[in-house]
Motif scaffolding. Structure first.
Motif, PDB file in Angstrom:
ATOM      1  N   GLY A 106       0.813  -1.201   0.000  1.00  0.00           N
ATOM      2  CA  GLY A 106       0.000   0.000   0.000  1.00  0.00           C
ATOM      3  C   GLY A 106       0.848   1.252   0.000  1.00  0.00           C
ATOM      4  O   GLY A 106       2.056   1.211  -0.212  1.00  0.00           O
ATOM      5  N   SER A 107       0.201   2.361   0.302  1.00  0.00           N
ATOM      6  CA  SER A 107       0.854   3.669   0.221  1.00  0.00           C
ATOM      7  C   SER A 107       1.613   4.002   1.506  1.00  0.00           C
ATOM      8  O   SER A 107       1.334   3.464   2.579  1.00  0.00           O
ATOM      9  N   THR A 108       2.538   4.942   1.379  1.00  0.00           N
ATOM     10  CA  THR A 108       3.284   5.427   2.539  1.00  0.00           C
ATOM     11  C   THR A 108       2.338   6.078   3.541  1.00  0.00           C
ATOM     12  O   THR A 108       2.509   5.928   4.753  1.00  0.00           O
ATOM     13  N   GLU A 109       1.328   6.770   3.045  1.00  0.00           N
ATOM     14  CA  GLU A 109       0.366   7.419   3.939  1.00  0.00           C
ATOM     15  C   GLU A 109      -0.347   6.385   4.817  1.00  0.00           C
ATOM     16  O   GLU A 109      -0.478   6.574   6.027  1.00  0.00           O
ATOM     17  N   VAL A 110      -0.761   5.281   4.215  1.00  0.00           N
ATOM     18  CA  VAL A 110      -1.421   4.216   4.976  1.00  0.00           C
ATOM     19  C   VAL A 110      -0.426   3.593   5.962  1.00  0.00           C
ATOM     20  O   VAL A 110      -0.758   3.340   7.123  1.00  0.00           O
ATOM     21  N   HIS A 111       0.793   3.390   5.506  1.00  0.00           N
ATOM     22  CA  HIS A 111       1.826   2.784   6.354  1.00  0.00           C
ATOM     23  C   HIS A 111       2.114   3.666   7.573  1.00  0.00           C
ATOM     24  O   HIS A 111       2.172   3.184   8.706  1.00  0.00           O
ATOM     25  N   ARG A 112       2.275   4.954   7.323  1.00  0.00           N
ATOM     26  CA  ARG A 112       2.542   5.899   8.409  1.00  0.00           C
ATOM     27  C   ARG A 112       1.390   5.901   9.414  1.00  0.00           C
ATOM     28  O   ARG A 112       1.609   5.887  10.633  1.00  0.00           O
ATOM     29  N   THR A 113       0.163   5.897   8.917  1.00  0.00           N
ATOM     30  CA  THR A 113      -1.007   5.874   9.804  1.00  0.00           C
ATOM     31  C   THR A 113      -1.032   4.588  10.625  1.00  0.00           C
ATOM     32  O   THR A 113      -1.309   4.615  11.830  1.00  0.00           O
ATOM     33  N   GLU A 114      -0.725   3.453   9.996  1.00  0.00           N
ATOM     34  CA  GLU A 114      -0.701   2.178  10.726  1.00  0.00           C
ATOM     35  C   GLU A 114       0.340   2.197  11.841  1.00  0.00           C
ATOM     36  O   GLU A 114       0.084   1.711  12.942  1.00  0.00           O
ATOM     37  N   ARG A 115       1.502   2.763  11.559  1.00  0.00           N
ATOM     38  CA  ARG A 115       2.559   2.841  12.574  1.00  0.00           C
ATOM     39  C   ARG A 115       2.145   3.785  13.709  1.00  0.00           C
ATOM     40  O   ARG A 115       2.421   3.538  14.876  1.00  0.00           O
ATOM     41  N   TRP A 116       1.476   4.877  13.355  1.00  0.00           N
ATOM     42  CA  TRP A 116       1.000   5.851  14.337  1.00  0.00           C
ATOM     43  C   TRP A 116      -0.023   5.188  15.266  1.00  0.00           C
ATOM     44  O   TRP A 116       0.011   5.333  16.485  1.00  0.00           O
ATOM     45  N   ILE A 117      -0.946   4.436  14.665  1.00  0.00           N
ATOM     46  CA  ILE A 117      -1.953   3.720  15.446  1.00  0.00           C
ATOM     47  C   ILE A 117      -1.278   2.707  16.372  1.00  0.00           C
ATOM     48  O   ILE A 117      -1.673   2.559  17.538  1.00  0.00           O
ATOM     49  N   ALA A 118      -0.255   2.027  15.884  1.00  0.00           N
ATOM     50  CA  ALA A 118       0.480   1.074  16.722  1.00  0.00           C
ATOM     51  C   ALA A 118       1.119   1.788  17.918  1.00  0.00           C
ATOM     52  O   ALA A 118       1.136   1.254  19.032  1.00  0.00           O
ATOM     53  N   ASN A 119       1.615   2.995  17.706  1.00  0.00           N
ATOM     54  CA  ASN A 119       2.190   3.776  18.808  1.00  0.00           C
ATOM     55  C   ASN A 119       1.120   4.138  19.840  1.00  0.00           C
ATOM     56  O   ASN A 119       1.380   4.103  21.041  1.00  0.00           O
ATOM     57  N   MET A 165     -11.484   6.072  26.159  1.00  0.00           N
ATOM     58  CA  MET A 165     -12.841   6.018  26.726  1.00  0.00           C
ATOM     59  C   MET A 165     -12.951   5.196  28.010  1.00  0.00           C
ATOM     60  O   MET A 165     -13.627   5.621  28.945  1.00  0.00           O
ATOM     61  N   PRO A 166     -12.305   4.046  28.127  1.00  0.00           N
ATOM     62  CA  PRO A 166     -12.416   3.301  29.390  1.00  0.00           C
ATOM     63  C   PRO A 166     -11.698   3.976  30.564  1.00  0.00           C
ATOM     64  O   PRO A 166     -11.934   3.614  31.710  1.00  0.00           O
ATOM     65  N   LEU A 167     -10.836   4.952  30.281  1.00  0.00           N
ATOM     66  CA  LEU A 167     -10.038   5.586  31.334  1.00  0.00           C
ATOM     67  C   LEU A 167     -10.579   6.917  31.825  1.00  0.00           C
ATOM     68  O   LEU A 167     -10.474   7.225  33.009  1.00  0.00           O
ATOM     69  N   VAL A 168     -11.104   7.718  30.909  1.00  0.00           N
ATOM     70  CA  VAL A 168     -11.428   9.107  31.249  1.00  0.00           C
ATOM     71  C   VAL A 168     -12.934   9.317  31.406  1.00  0.00           C
ATOM     72  O   VAL A 168     -13.720   8.716  30.691  1.00  0.00           O
ATOM     73  N   PRO A 201      -4.044  12.062  11.291  1.00  0.00           N
ATOM     74  CA  PRO A 201      -5.068  11.340  10.524  1.00  0.00           C
ATOM     75  C   PRO A 201      -6.288  10.992  11.384  1.00  0.00           C
ATOM     76  O   PRO A 201      -6.171  10.762  12.593  1.00  0.00           O
ATOM     77  N   GLU A 202      -7.419  10.941  10.739  1.00  0.00           N
ATOM     78  CA  GLU A 202      -8.677  10.626  11.418  1.00  0.00           C
ATOM     79  C   GLU A 202      -8.606   9.290  12.143  1.00  0.00           C
ATOM     80  O   GLU A 202      -9.121   9.139  13.254  1.00  0.00           O
ATOM     81  N   ALA A 203      -7.951   8.299  11.517  1.00  0.00           N
ATOM     82  CA  ALA A 203      -7.850   6.972  12.113  1.00  0.00           C
ATOM     83  C   ALA A 203      -7.102   7.017  13.448  1.00  0.00           C
ATOM     84  O   ALA A 203      -7.389   6.231  14.355  1.00  0.00           O
ATOM     85  N   VAL A 204      -6.170   7.937  13.597  1.00  0.00           N
ATOM     86  CA  VAL A 204      -5.423   8.078  14.845  1.00  0.00           C
ATOM     87  C   VAL A 204      -6.344   8.638  15.939  1.00  0.00           C
ATOM     88  O   VAL A 204      -6.318   8.173  17.077  1.00  0.00           O
ATOM     89  N   TYR A 205      -7.174   9.622  15.583  1.00  0.00           N
ATOM     90  CA  TYR A 205      -8.152  10.143  16.552  1.00  0.00           C
ATOM     91  C   TYR A 205      -9.115   9.036  16.979  1.00  0.00           C
ATOM     92  O   TYR A 205      -9.474   8.935  18.155  1.00  0.00           O
ATOM     93  N   MET A 206      -9.520   8.211  16.033  1.00  0.00           N
ATOM     94  CA  MET A 206     -10.446   7.126  16.367  1.00  0.00           C
ATOM     95  C   MET A 206      -9.806   6.125  17.329  1.00  0.00           C
ATOM     96  O   MET A 206     -10.426   5.708  18.311  1.00  0.00           O
ATOM     97  N   THR A 262      -9.471   7.636  20.785  1.00  0.00           N
ATOM     98  CA  THR A 262     -10.787   7.659  21.436  1.00  0.00           C
ATOM     99  C   THR A 262     -11.106   6.286  22.013  1.00  0.00           C
ATOM    100  O   THR A 262     -11.513   6.172  23.175  1.00  0.00           O
ATOM    101  N   GLU A 263     -10.901   5.259  21.219  1.00  0.00           N
ATOM    102  CA  GLU A 263     -11.155   3.886  21.667  1.00  0.00           C
ATOM    103  C   GLU A 263     -10.309   3.550  22.898  1.00  0.00           C
ATOM    104  O   GLU A 263     -10.800   2.941  23.845  1.00  0.00           O
TER     105      GLU A 263
END
Length: 187
Positions: free
Chosen positions: A110-123, A158-161, A146-151, A154-155
Motif C-alpha cells: 500500500g501507500s506510505t500514507e497508509v503505512h505511516r497511519t498504521e505505525r502511528w496507530i500502533a504507537n 474512553m475506558p479511562l477518562v 489522521p482521522e484513524a489516529v483520533y479514532m 478515542t477507543e
C-alpha cells in the motif's frame, strides 16, 4: 514615551485578579503528534520491474530482484505497490517481502500514507495512558493527525477518562461524557 515598567506591573496585577479558567478546569490536553512515528518511510514500486510496466516475465523478474540492493531499506518502513495497476500473481508480493524482511523495520502493501497511519496507530495502542485515568481529557486539534489516529485514541481513552473532548482545553468540543448511573445520582 510611555512608561513600560508601569504597564508590566499592571499586567502582573491583572493576571492575579483574573483566574486562568483553563488551568482551573482540570482538563488535560493530549497532543497526538507526540505519538507520530519518527521512522523513515520508503516506497518500493514494482512497475519498473514489469515488462513495459504491465506484465511480469518471471525469469527476468527474479533476476532483477537478485540485483536490487535491499540493504538500502535497512531500518526503514517500506510501502510496496504497483503504480501501473498491472495484475500480478500473489507470489510476487511474497518474494518482495522475503527480500525486504532482513532489512526493513516494517513492510506493507500500500501507500506510505497508509503505512505511516498504521505505525502511528500502533504507537497509540502501545502507549500507556494510565496517568489520564479519571481525568477530563482533550485530544488537541491538528489537521496533520489522521482521522484513524483520533479514532484509535478515542477507543483507547474512553475506558479511562470520564470526559473526552476534542480541540483545545480552553474551548473543547465534548465527544464523550461518562454518565453516572441512576443509583449514584440519587444517593
Amino acid at each position: 514615551m510611555p512608561d513600560l515598567k508601569h504597564k508590566e506591573t499592571d499586567m502582573q496585577d491583572f493576571r492575579n485578579i483574573i483566574p486562568n479558567k483553563v488551568a482551573l478546569s482540570g482538563i488535560t490536553g493530549v497532543n497526538l503528534l507526540d505519538y507520530a512515528p519518527d521512522d523513515q518511510f520508503l516506497d518500493f514500486d514494482i512497475t519498473p520491474f514489469c515488462y513495459r510496466g504491465l506484465m511480469l516475465k518471471e525469469k527476468e523478474f527474479k533476476t532483477e530482484m537478485e540485483a536490487v540492493n535491499w540493504a538500502q531499506y535497512m531500518g526503514s518502513c517500506v510501502s510496496v505497490y504497483c503504480s501501473s495497476g498491472a495484475i500480478l500473481p500473489q507470489w510476487v508480493w511474497m518474494l518482495i517481502a522475503a527480500k525486504l524482511q532482513p532489512f526493513a523495520k516494517s513492510i506493507i502493501f500500500g501507500s506510505t500514507e497508509v503505512h505511516r497511519t498504521e505505525r502511528w496507530i500502533a504507537n497509540i495502542e502501545a502507549a500507556d495512558f494510565s496517568s489520564l485515568k479519571g481525568k477530563k481529557t482533550t485530544l488537541r486539534a491538528n489537521p496533520a493527525v489522521p482521522e484513524a489516529v483520533y479514532m484509535k485514541a478515542t477507543e483507547k481513552l474512553m475506558p479511562l477518562v470520564p470526559t473526552l473532548m476534542y480541540g483545545e482545553p480552553g474551548l473543547p468540543k465534548v465527544i464523550y461524557k461518562l454518565r453516572k448511573s441512576t443509583t449514584e445520582a440519587t444517593s
